[in-house]
Design a protein around this motif. Structure first.
Motif, mmCIF file in Angstrom:
data_model
loop_
_atom_site.group_PDB
_atom_site.id
_atom_site.type_symbol
_atom_site.label_atom_id
_atom_site.label_comp_id
_atom_site.label_asym_id
_atom_site.label_seq_id
_atom_site.Cartn_x
_atom_site.Cartn_y
_atom_site.Cartn_z
ATOM 1 N N TYR A 93 0.754 -0.955 -0.294
ATOM 2 C CA TYR A 93 0.272 -0.434 -0.145
ATOM 3 C C TYR A 93 1.094 1.045 0.039
ATOM 4 O O TYR A 93 0.282 2.165 -0.419
ATOM 5 C CB TYR A 93 -0.996 0.129 1.053
ATOM 6 C CG TYR A 93 -2.412 -0.942 1.545
ATOM 7 C CD1 TYR A 93 -3.112 -0.413 1.040
ATOM 8 C CD2 TYR A 93 -1.786 -1.809 1.981
ATOM 9 C CE1 TYR A 93 -4.240 -1.686 0.495
ATOM 10 C CE2 TYR A 93 -3.045 -3.517 1.787
ATOM 11 C CZ TYR A 93 -4.252 -2.797 1.069
ATOM 12 O OH TYR A 93 -5.020 -3.967 1.521
ATOM 13 N N GLY A 94 1.819 1.004 0.424
ATOM 14 C CA GLY A 94 2.500 2.417 0.316
ATOM 15 C C GLY A 94 3.788 2.296 2.159
ATOM 16 O O GLY A 94 3.858 1.202 2.618
ATOM 17 N N ILE A 95 4.138 3.266 2.235
ATOM 18 C CA ILE A 95 5.052 2.611 3.676
ATOM 19 C C ILE A 95 4.989 4.387 4.488
ATOM 20 O O ILE A 95 4.339 5.611 4.128
ATOM 21 C CB ILE A 95 6.916 3.494 3.241
ATOM 22 C CG1 ILE A 95 7.260 4.417 1.827
ATOM 23 C CG2 ILE A 95 7.215 2.365 2.067
ATOM 24 C CD1 ILE A 95 8.482 5.116 2.009
ATOM 25 N N ARG B 52 -3.797 5.204 3.928
ATOM 26 C CA ARG B 52 -4.901 5.440 5.362
ATOM 27 C C ARG B 52 -5.409 4.778 6.338
ATOM 28 O O ARG B 52 -4.977 4.503 7.373
ATOM 29 C CB ARG B 52 -4.639 6.578 4.956
ATOM 30 C CG ARG B 52 -3.985 7.955 4.517
ATOM 31 C CD ARG B 52 -4.569 8.998 4.446
ATOM 32 N NE ARG B 52 -3.488 10.149 4.319
ATOM 33 C CZ ARG B 52 -2.652 11.107 3.049
ATOM 34 N NH1 ARG B 52 -2.959 9.382 1.748
ATOM 35 N NH2 ARG B 52 -2.299 11.141 3.053
ATOM 36 N N THR B 53 -6.296 4.112 5.555
ATOM 37 C CA THR B 53 -6.769 3.220 5.613
ATOM 38 C C THR B 53 -6.692 2.197 6.808
ATOM 39 O O THR B 53 -6.731 1.435 7.482
ATOM 40 C CB THR B 53 -8.341 2.341 5.291
ATOM 41 O OG1 THR B 53 -7.613 1.680 3.782
ATOM 42 C CG2 THR B 53 -9.314 4.014 4.520
ATOM 43 N N TRP C 253 -3.107 1.450 7.897
ATOM 44 C CA TRP C 253 -2.505 2.186 8.212
ATOM 45 C C TRP C 253 -2.988 2.774 9.859
ATOM 46 O O TRP C 253 -2.565 1.851 11.205
ATOM 47 C CB TRP C 253 -1.699 3.752 8.281
ATOM 48 C CG TRP C 253 -0.982 4.134 9.587
ATOM 49 C CD1 TRP C 253 -1.286 5.101 10.203
ATOM 50 C CD2 TRP C 253 -0.395 3.852 10.256
ATOM 51 N NE1 TRP C 253 -0.491 5.506 11.289
ATOM 52 C CE2 TRP C 253 -0.158 4.504 11.057
ATOM 53 C CE3 TRP C 253 1.017 2.532 10.449
ATOM 54 C CZ2 TRP C 253 1.144 4.165 12.248
ATOM 55 C CZ3 TRP C 253 1.980 2.040 10.817
ATOM 56 C CH2 TRP C 253 2.780 3.412 11.994
ATOM 57 N N ALA C 254 -4.607 3.004 9.918
ATOM 58 C CA ALA C 254 -4.950 3.112 11.214
ATOM 59 C C ALA C 254 -5.531 1.972 11.407
ATOM 60 O O ALA C 254 -5.574 1.721 13.071
ATOM 61 C CB ALA C 254 -6.456 3.490 10.476
ATOM 62 N N VAL C 255 -5.772 0.890 11.011
ATOM 63 C CA VAL C 255 -5.971 -0.409 11.124
ATOM 64 C C VAL C 255 -5.626 -0.795 12.041
ATOM 65 O O VAL C 255 -5.703 -2.281 12.716
ATOM 66 C CB VAL C 255 -6.583 -1.151 10.170
ATOM 67 C CG1 VAL C 255 -7.115 -2.878 10.905
ATOM 68 C CG2 VAL C 255 -8.114 -1.026 9.490
ATOM 69 N N LEU C 256 -4.115 -0.804 11.068
ATOM 70 C CA LEU C 256 -2.592 -1.778 11.934
ATOM 71 C C LEU C 256 -2.047 -1.324 13.126
ATOM 72 O O LEU C 256 -1.543 -1.946 13.625
ATOM 73 C CB LEU C 256 -1.707 -1.774 10.852
ATOM 74 C CG LEU C 256 -1.975 -2.803 9.684
ATOM 75 C CD1 LEU C 256 -1.312 -2.464 8.354
ATOM 76 C CD2 LEU C 256 -1.696 -3.943 9.684
ATOM 77 N N LYS C 257 -2.221 0.061 13.293
ATOM 78 C CA LYS C 257 -1.977 1.145 14.406
ATOM 79 C C LYS C 257 -2.608 0.091 15.814
ATOM 80 O O LYS C 257 -2.374 0.256 16.744
ATOM 81 C CB LYS C 257 -2.602 2.758 13.693
ATOM 82 C CG LYS C 257 -1.679 3.628 15.146
ATOM 83 C CD LYS C 257 -0.905 4.523 14.584
ATOM 84 C CE LYS C 257 -1.125 5.859 15.517
ATOM 85 N NZ LYS C 257 -2.041 5.749 16.573
ATOM 86 N N LYS C 258 -4.212 1.018 15.165
ATOM 87 C CA LYS C 258 -5.068 -0.169 16.433
ATOM 88 C C LYS C 258 -4.999 -0.945 16.653
ATOM 89 O O LYS C 258 -4.224 -1.579 18.319
ATOM 90 C CB LYS C 258 -6.454 0.258 15.301
ATOM 91 C CG LYS C 258 -7.257 -0.172 17.436
ATOM 92 C CD LYS C 258 -8.701 -0.375 16.453
ATOM 93 C CE LYS C 258 -10.110 -0.381 16.980
ATOM 94 N NZ LYS C 258 -11.431 -0.513 17.276
#
Length: 319
Positions: free
Chosen positions: A174-176, A220-221, A223-228
């Motif tokens: 997805y990106g970095i 962004r979506t 990252w939000a899931v993985l961060k949580k």
């Protein structure tokens, strides 16, 4: 190259109006003779710029001359779109030059309105690097970012944190993400989204097949899931007592692991720290004898054992 340098020279003069030849030579990374030749070329072209001789002389741009510097080139706009990066992170991304070019244009526009308040860039500094650590990515971040633009699958050589050897895997990126001074590749690995630390990614290769991403998902979506998910792994609460004067240091070291801080009483505070497991309490050894683990008992026992092991390894052998 010369046209770019002439523009840079004009932007510097518009910001400062008067600069010495040595100052301009240093900023432009050219010789003083080149600066004087550039000034002569601009003057010949009708630009009101000239060299003043004498002790207080320098290169001067007349105040009436205002260069329209509001137009930003696409690479400059792209650099500004990732404004959360500090200078070190921009360097790893290969964005330093275009960022500085955009900054010069913005500074020149601000100089055209001298009555305006001080720019925020003079008052706010963003430094995203972590305290006391500087982990380096094993691959060139700029090369990886450039490769990711093609939206292709990647074959990577990656070592998991619990493994001693790297293994090859194919991922859909997805990106970095830059987080607290560390870089992560966000990618689907066999359909499961993962955070892959770049310091453990030793090689990558772009494949011909397009990346197969989850429908409707973006960097962004994901990252939000993985961060949580990462933050919710902290399921062990460890209660410690710290001197009140050491609380600021604790916040720098422990960061978001701190869940609760009690009011100070008799010069100390009770702090609740969250960890993914009991073994993680070894981080608390950084506080030496300025910390006391209160609960749970398993955490007290583990920190006690770690302290004994540390003392034994540093004891002086009997003669």
């Amino acid at each position: 190259m010369k046209a770019s340098r002439l523009l840079h020279l004009l932007l510097l003069l518009q910001t400062r109006q008067r600069l010495t030849t040595p100052e301009l030579a240093a900023r432009l990374e050219v010789s003083r003779r080149t600066v004087l030749r550039d000034v002569e070329a601009l003057s010949t072209a009708g630009v009101p710029v000239y060299a003043e001789r004498g002790r207080n002389g320098g290169i001067v741009l007349l105040p009436s001359a205002r260069l329209s510097a509001s137009h930003l080139e696409p690479p400059e706009l792209e650099a500004l779109s990732v404004a959360g990066l500090d200078s070190a992170l921009r360097e790893r991304m290969g964005l330093t030059a275009v960022w500085e070019s955009a900054e010069r244009k913005i500074a020149a526009c601000q100089a055209a309105a001298p009555e305006s308040p001080s720019p925020l860039a003079d008052l706010v500094l963003v430094d995203s690097t972590a305290w006391f650590a500087a982990p380096e990515a094993a691959v060139e971040v700029s090369d990886l970012a450039s490769t990711l633009r093609h939206r292709r699958r990647l074959r990577i050589l990656y070592r998991r944190s619990a493994e001693s050897q790297a293994s090859t895997r194919v991922v859909d990126p997805y990106g970095i993400v830059a987080k607290s001074g560390r870089w992560y590749l966000v990618a689907d690995d066999q359909g499961d989204s993962r955070l892959l630390a770049l310091e453990r990614l030793s090689a990558f290769e772009q494949l011909d097949a397009p990346a197969v991403l989850q429908p409707g998902e973006t960097l962004r979506t994901r990252w939000a899931v993985l961060k949580k998910r990462t933050e919710e792994q902290d399921r062990v609460s460890v209660t410690v007592r710290l001197p009140e004067k050491g609380l600021d240091l604790a916040r720098r070291i422990l960061g978001t692991r701190i869940h609760h801080v009690s009011d100070a009483e008799k010069g100390s505070c009770v702090v609740v720290v969250r960890y993914p497991d009991i073994e993680s309490v070894r981080q608390l050894l950084q506080f030496g004898d300025h910390i006391e683990v209160l609960a749970p008992e398993t955490a007290r026992a583990r920190i006690s054992q770690l302290a004994r092991d540390l003392a034994d390894s540093h004891s002086t052998p009997a003669s």
